[in-house]
Design a protein around this motif. Structure first.
Motif, PDB file in Angstrom:
ATOM      1  N   THR A  72      19.362   9.217  62.332  1.00 19.86           N
ATOM      2  CA  THR A  72      18.110   9.442  63.068  1.00 19.86           C
ATOM      3  C   THR A  72      18.043   8.550  64.294  1.00 19.86           C
ATOM      4  O   THR A  72      17.643   8.981  65.384  1.00 19.86           O
ATOM      5  N   LEU A  73      18.447   7.311  64.109  1.00 19.76           N
ATOM      6  CA  LEU A  73      18.458   6.349  65.214  1.00 19.76           C
ATOM      7  C   LEU A  73      19.335   6.848  66.364  1.00 19.76           C
ATOM      8  O   LEU A  73      18.933   6.824  67.536  1.00 19.76           O
ATOM      9  N   LEU A  74      20.520   7.331  66.032  1.00 23.62           N
ATOM     10  CA  LEU A  74      21.448   7.808  67.069  1.00 23.62           C
ATOM     11  C   LEU A  74      20.928   9.075  67.744  1.00 23.62           C
ATOM     12  O   LEU A  74      21.124   9.261  68.950  1.00 23.62           O
TER      13      LEU A  74
ATOM     14  N   GLN B  77      12.725  -3.562  64.153  1.00 21.56           N
ATOM     15  CA  GLN B  77      11.816  -4.557  63.592  1.00 21.56           C
ATOM     16  C   GLN B  77      12.057  -4.725  62.095  1.00 21.56           C
ATOM     17  O   GLN B  77      11.957  -5.837  61.552  1.00 21.56           O
ATOM     18  N   LYS B  78      12.368  -3.623  61.426  1.00 27.76           N
ATOM     19  CA  LYS B  78      12.668  -3.700  59.995  1.00 27.76           C
ATOM     20  C   LYS B  78      13.924  -4.543  59.756  1.00 27.76           C
ATOM     21  O   LYS B  78      13.966  -5.372  58.841  1.00 27.76           O
ATOM     22  N   LEU B  79      14.937  -4.328  60.597  1.00 25.61           N
ATOM     23  CA  LEU B  79      16.160  -5.131  60.474  1.00 25.61           C
ATOM     24  C   LEU B  79      15.873  -6.592  60.764  1.00 25.61           C
ATOM     25  O   LEU B  79      16.391  -7.492  60.093  1.00 25.61           O
TER      26      LEU B  79
ATOM     27  N   SER C 133      16.281  -7.073  74.090  1.00 24.18           N
ATOM     28  CA  SER C 133      17.670  -7.488  74.316  1.00 24.18           C
ATOM     29  C   SER C 133      18.582  -6.776  73.327  1.00 24.18           C
ATOM     30  O   SER C 133      19.657  -6.285  73.686  1.00 24.18           O
ATOM     31  N   THR C 134      18.140  -6.716  72.069  1.00 18.30           N
ATOM     32  CA  THR C 134      18.923  -6.018  71.043  1.00 18.30           C
ATOM     33  C   THR C 134      19.020  -4.529  71.362  1.00 18.30           C
ATOM     34  O   THR C 134      20.100  -3.928  71.247  1.00 18.30           O
ATOM     35  N   LEU C 135      17.900  -3.943  71.756  1.00 15.03           N
ATOM     36  CA  LEU C 135      17.891  -2.515  72.082  1.00 15.03           C
ATOM     37  C   LEU C 135      18.787  -2.221  73.275  1.00 15.03           C
ATOM     38  O   LEU C 135      19.534  -1.229  73.281  1.00 15.03           O
TER      39      LEU C 135
ATOM     40  N   GLU D  45       9.958   4.556  67.828  1.00 13.56           N
ATOM     41  CA  GLU D  45      10.675   4.741  66.563  1.00 13.56           C
ATOM     42  C   GLU D  45      11.913   3.844  66.486  1.00 13.56           C
ATOM     43  O   GLU D  45      12.214   3.264  65.440  1.00 13.56           O
ATOM     44  N   LEU D  46      12.628   3.744  67.597  1.00 13.04           N
ATOM     45  CA  LEU D  46      13.783   2.844  67.641  1.00 13.04           C
ATOM     46  C   LEU D  46      13.344   1.405  67.398  1.00 13.04           C
ATOM     47  O   LEU D  46      13.977   0.660  66.644  1.00 13.04           O
TER      48      LEU D  46
END
Length: 1037
Positions: A214-216, A262-264, A307-309, A256-257
């Motif tokens: 879903t993320l991809l 945030q969960k990670l 930065s992570t995104l 959503e991304l």
């Protein structure tokens, strides 16, 4: 007299007299006047030339919003290499041609070093992150990011091995289609993304992970939309954003991304350990922690998120898109594909995969990869820059804040630098002799201050993925599609993707070549030196089977820190000393990541469980176990509370002895009970028959694993691999399997009880979590959560989660008896730091440097895990030697913890190893005990206050085998039973005898010596126990 009329009243009167149509004409006139004034200002400022803008739309009448880069290229032919274009009310200066772009971005790097304010990205990031931040924030984030990425292997061999590991998974996926057509888009996204994920989060995702897919998909959709006409119009007219649905979709996807990330982040924060940083996110969290007291720190949560995104998105899309272009072009030009494969045949041995070091020997392949990047031209307009001040450039004045577009496509297709810019031609990067040559105008990653931070990683990935896939497969168009029909038109988005297409990956004829055996490869490649092996036994005559680690250290003095040994027929490479072991385990992490097959554990677990399974079963089981343990509180404050509770019961037990001597093994019950609490959901009463049975079985199993009878086929953890055909001669392993089966029976009882009492709203234990997962996947055909794997997983944790912590605690108590002055200093520090009547918490260790140093020195001194065998995951070149894939490697941790170059007094128990001159705790790089699991030893240190007074230690240990030479009553009472595994004969029926310790033994008589039992070293004694007499020995003490 006429009264004067006020101006505002005059204007109102005029407007009332005008009709609606007149007002429209007036508005149009004002807009026209505004644009004339804009043009006048342009003349005054001496902006570069360009097409005259129309009211409202600017130059949008001459720009194709589906392919704006082509329109800008055409405009450059009319207005030159520096020109101005108006996207509606938004003005931009375009730089075209390599020389112009180079002049601006390199020679005037600071003047063109800012990032343009692009409304959609501003809305997405609020100015945070790396790609679209500005000023000091950008400088700090970019510097931190580059440094951190290097620390986690970017540009080094550690990343190469991660890429090769991912390539292996990718190859298996391609093979599953058996040459039939399939779409490569998502799977290449997955594979490439997993590499950046391993750097960011320290983990990869499975290809069928629904959350990751879903993320991809969200990422792909955004990449497409960000280059769409509707989002471009939003950037030109942001105030009219409500008209453009595409921009809203982009922002929804970003939300959503962000939620996924945030969960990670939450998981990483919960398990954060500053001594074990797993990736970029952990490094950021540590930096955030360090700067928590700064009022204006830039390391806030928004910087972490974006930065992570930025890294995730950039590290996924560009590389995977380039590889897709590469495979499509190979189908289009099969003769080029064939030449690459021929080159690899000459350079790489049959059965091996290309490595980075091979690139220099593969000029044609390297040229093809560069030409793919040039021809694909996936980011044709780069990412817009901006001028931080008014800039004089090539006779023009570009005002502060002006958007600047470096038209990268114009450099990659510059006729002054490329012979055939519109053709796919690898010769662009080859000289007349076929050698690879660098081309100055090759700038797909842009240049200057804002060049891509991941350029080094992308180059490694492109070579290894592309060359590796061509090594394994021939890529062809699907049946019925001629190569001439393959469409090279780009599907436009923020990046230029190939149009949707299918690929046939046909296994290469190369794979039919039989792979050279390890023996034949050794004749071509150099294994480390070592003693000459004797027939059948190899070098077993040089190794003490009870203390292999000491034998290995002695052999290292003669053969060097890297040497080869033969355990029977089995070759093993031994690594000794801190520098060598650290280089292998840190710099070559992925090369030495595998565990060898251990036949005794294969018999025990049948390939199931957490520790001795392999492949997909291991990855899935391990991931589930880590996640479940986290959910149950491992590494969290709630677990500390459980430790306190267990400590209370332990202290009550110790008090019950009223100062009389008692067994060191009594200290095992508390840490073992904590493990059982996690596994079964309840703690045991210390007198519970099942608990006592489990303790006994675990103890017996660990002793049997260290038995010399088992060790004949156990050396270096290959057990029966050395002499498997002689297994029938040794009864020990049969007894071991019987004991394991007894433990399994208890586990089955708890699984049955858990199934009967299951509550989906309350997962109380690891066993519950496994049963829930099994229930969820009951209709899944190939679920790995079957009963055999469930039992094996629990068994692994029962065994591993009990011995290490419990044994370390025994050693700590013993050493405090041996060195009462150290015990006293620990107690004094506890008294100063901890309030009376309260427990020491894990957080308190920061204020207890001496206690912390003692705990570290206990782990160093005892060398609990002398060595944990690995095997090479791939063919590996290490320190000038060749280690073929699958060879056993023993990194000697004992040699690290006793390394004379790292420790002042390696063979002495000396807490000063971890203290500086001022008494502050210092970390030591050579501290590599590799303890596993949650270790509550530090919290249990207050029990030293309850140990018998330090002025009267109550125990000493008998010397090895001395127990059996004494006659009853000779030299008084023997103090502590010898626990050396070699002296315990379980297979032989015999009488029991009991030895008790003497009550007044001076500390200098303590005999601190370790014995090998399995892969653990134990204190050599306990106060009272029963043993079987060895053959031929009778009597009792």
């Amino acid at each position: 007299m006429t009264r004067p009329v006020k101006p505002d009243m005059a204007i109102m009167s005029l407007l009332q007299c005008m009709g609606a149509s007149s007002l429209l004409y007036l508005a149009a006139g004002l807009v026209t006047l505004l644009y004339f004034l804009t043009s006048l200002k342009k003349t005054v400022c001496n902006l570069p030339p360009g097409p005259r803008p129309l009211p409202l739309i600017g130059n949008l009448n001459v720009v194709d919003l589906k392919k704006p880069f082509q329109s800008l290229t055409e405009l450059s032919k009319t207005y030159g290499n520096v020109f101005t274009v108006h996207f509606g009310p938004r003005k931009a200066v375009v730089l075209a041609g390599y020389e112009t772009i180079k002049d601006a971005l390199l020679n005037h790097a600071d003047e063109f070093g800012e990032r343009a304010e692009i409304p959609i990205f501003r809305k997405m990031t609020q100015g945070n992150g790396i790609a679209f931040s500005h000023g000091e924030l950008w400088k700090v984030m970019r510097r931190f990011t580059l440094s951190t990425l290097r620390d986690f292997g970017m540009g080094r061999r550690t990343i190469e091995v991660r890429i090769l590991e991912e390539l292996n998974s990718l190859v298996k996926y391609f093979e599953s289609y058996q040459g039939k057509p399939f779409d490569t888009k998502m799977i290449l996204n997955n594979a490439v993304s997993n590499v950046i994920c391993s750097i960011l989060f320290g983990e990869r995702f499975e290809y069928d992970d629904p959350a990751f897919l879903t993320l991809l998909k969200l990422l792909n959709e955004n990449t497409k939309l960000l280059g769409s006409p509707m989002v471009l119009l939003y950037n030109f007219y942001p105030s009219l954003g409500f008209l453009f649905g595409a921009s809203r979709t982009v922002l929804q996807n970003i939300n959503e991304l962000n939620a996924f990330l945030q969960k990670l982040f939450k998981e990483h924060k919960e398990e954060f350990n500053e001594n074990n940083l797993t990736g970029f996110v952990d490094a950021f969290l540590m930096k955030q922690q360090q700067e928590s007291k700064k009022p204006h720190t830039m390391f806030h949560n928004e910087s972490l998120l974006f930065s992570t995104l930025d890294l995730f998105a950039a590290g996924t899309e560009t590389t995977s898109t380039t590889v897709r272009w590469g495979l499509l072009l190979m189908m289009k030009y099969p003769e080029i594909q064939r030449k690459i494969q021929e080159e690899m045949n000459h350079v790489i041995e049959p059965g091996e995969m290309p490595k980075l070091e091979d690139r220099k020997k593969m000029p044609y392949t390297d040229a093809v990869i560069h030409e793919i990047q040039r021809f694909a031209n996936i980011v044709p307009m780069g990412v817009s820059r901006a001028t931080p001040t008014d800039v004089n450039f090539r006779g023009y004045v570009i005002p502060k804040g002006t958007e600047v577009i470096p038209l990268l496509t114009s450099a990659l297709n510059d006729e002054l630098h490329w012979k055939t810019p519109d053709q796919f031609n690898p010769s662009h990067f080859l000289d007349a002799d076929g050698n690879f040559i660098r081309r100055e105008a090759f700038i797909p990653f842009s240049i200057g201050r804002r060049a891509c931070v991941g350029e080094g990683l992308a180059k490694m990935e492109l070579f290894l993925f592309f060359a590796g896939l061509l090594r394994k497969f021939v890529f062809q168009a699907p049946p019925g599609v001629d190569k001439s029909d393959l469409d090279l038109t780009a599907d436009v988005g923020f990046t230029l993707n190939p149009m949707p297409h299918l690929v046939c990956a046909v296994p290469s004829v190369l794979l039919a070549v039989i792979y050279f055996s390890t023996g034949s490869k050794n004749s071509s490649f150099k294994l480390p030196p070592g003693p000459t092996p004797l027939p059948i036994i190899g070098n077993l005559h040089l190794v003490d089977i009870r203390r292999q680690d000491k034998s290995l250290m002695k052999l290292a003095e003669e053969y060097g820190p890297v040497f080869t040994l033969h355990f029977g027929f089995q070759k093993v490479v031994v690594l000794t000393g801190y520098e060598v072991v650290r280089e292998a385990l840190v710099n070559y992490t992925e090369e030495f990541v595998d565990r060898p097959s251990i036949p005794i554990f294969d018999q025990i677990q049948n390939g199931n469980g957490v520790f001795f399974s392999i492949g997909e079963l291991w990855r899935t089981t391990r991931r589930f176990t880590v996640s479940s343990m986290r959910n149950l509180g491992m590494g969290k404050q709630m677990m500390e509370g459980k430790v306190f509770e267990e400590l209370h019961f332990l202290i009550e037990t110790i008090k019950s002895f009223k100062g009389e001597p008692f067994s060191l093994r009594s200290f095992n019950i508390a840490p073992i009970n904590i493990t059982f609490l996690m596994l079964f959901g309840d703690r045991f009463d210390y007198k519970d028959p099942t608990f006592l049975t489990l303790l006994r079985l675990i103890d017996e199993v660990m002793i049997l694993l260290g038995s010399p009878y088992l060790n004949v086929s156990n050396l270096s953890h290959r057990y029966f691999n050395f002499y498997p055909f002689l297994g029938f001669l040794f009864k020990t392993h049969k007894i071991l399997l019987e004991k394991i089966e007894d433990v399994r029976a208890i586990i089955r009882q708890y699984m049955k009880a858990s199934r009967e009492d299951i509550n989906e709203n309350s997962v109380r234990s690891y066993t519950d979590a496994l049963i829930f997962k099994q229930h969820e996947e009951k209709n899944k055909k190939d679920s790995i959560f079957h009963d055999e794997n469930l039992i094996a997983s629990i068994l692994d944790l029962v065994m591993a989660g009990t011995e290490t912590t419990a044994t370390t605690l025994q050693w700590a108590i013993l050493l405090m008896m041996k060195y009462p002055e150290i015990q006293k200093k620990v107690q004094e520090e506890i008294g100063r730091t901890i309030k009376v009547g309260t427990w020491a918490t894990y957080e308190d260790r920061k204020n207890m440097p001496f206690t912390n140093a003692v705990l570290h020195e206990v782990q160093r001194f005892i060398t609990l895990l002398p060595h944990v065998p690995r095997c090479t995951a791939v063919d590996t070149h290490f320190r000038g030697y060749f280690l073929p894939k699958g060879i056993i490697v023993i990194p000697s941790l004992t040699s690290v913890l006793l390394d004379k170059t790292q420790w002042e007094t390696p063979h002495q128990f000396n807490p000063n190893h971890f203290l500086d001159a001022e008494g502050n705790f210092v970390k030591r790089e050579a501290f590599l005990p590799f303890s596993t699991g949650f270790t509550p030893v530090s919290i249990m240190f207050p029990v030293f206050n309850l140990i018998l007074p330090s002025s009267k230690p109550t125990a000493f240990l008998c010397r090895e085998k001395e127990l059996y030479r004494r006659k009853p009553g000779q030299d008084g009472a023997v103090c502590l039973l010898c626990r050396i595994a070699a002296d315990i004969y379980f297979p032989t029926p015999a009488r029991s005898f009991r030895v008790r310790l003497g009550p007044h033994c001076p500390p200098n008589n303590l005999h601190v010596k370790a014995s090998a039992a399995g892969n653990l070293c134990y204190p050599t004694g306990i106060t009272t126990a029963s043993l079987k007499s060895p053959p031929g020995k009778r009597g009792s003490c």
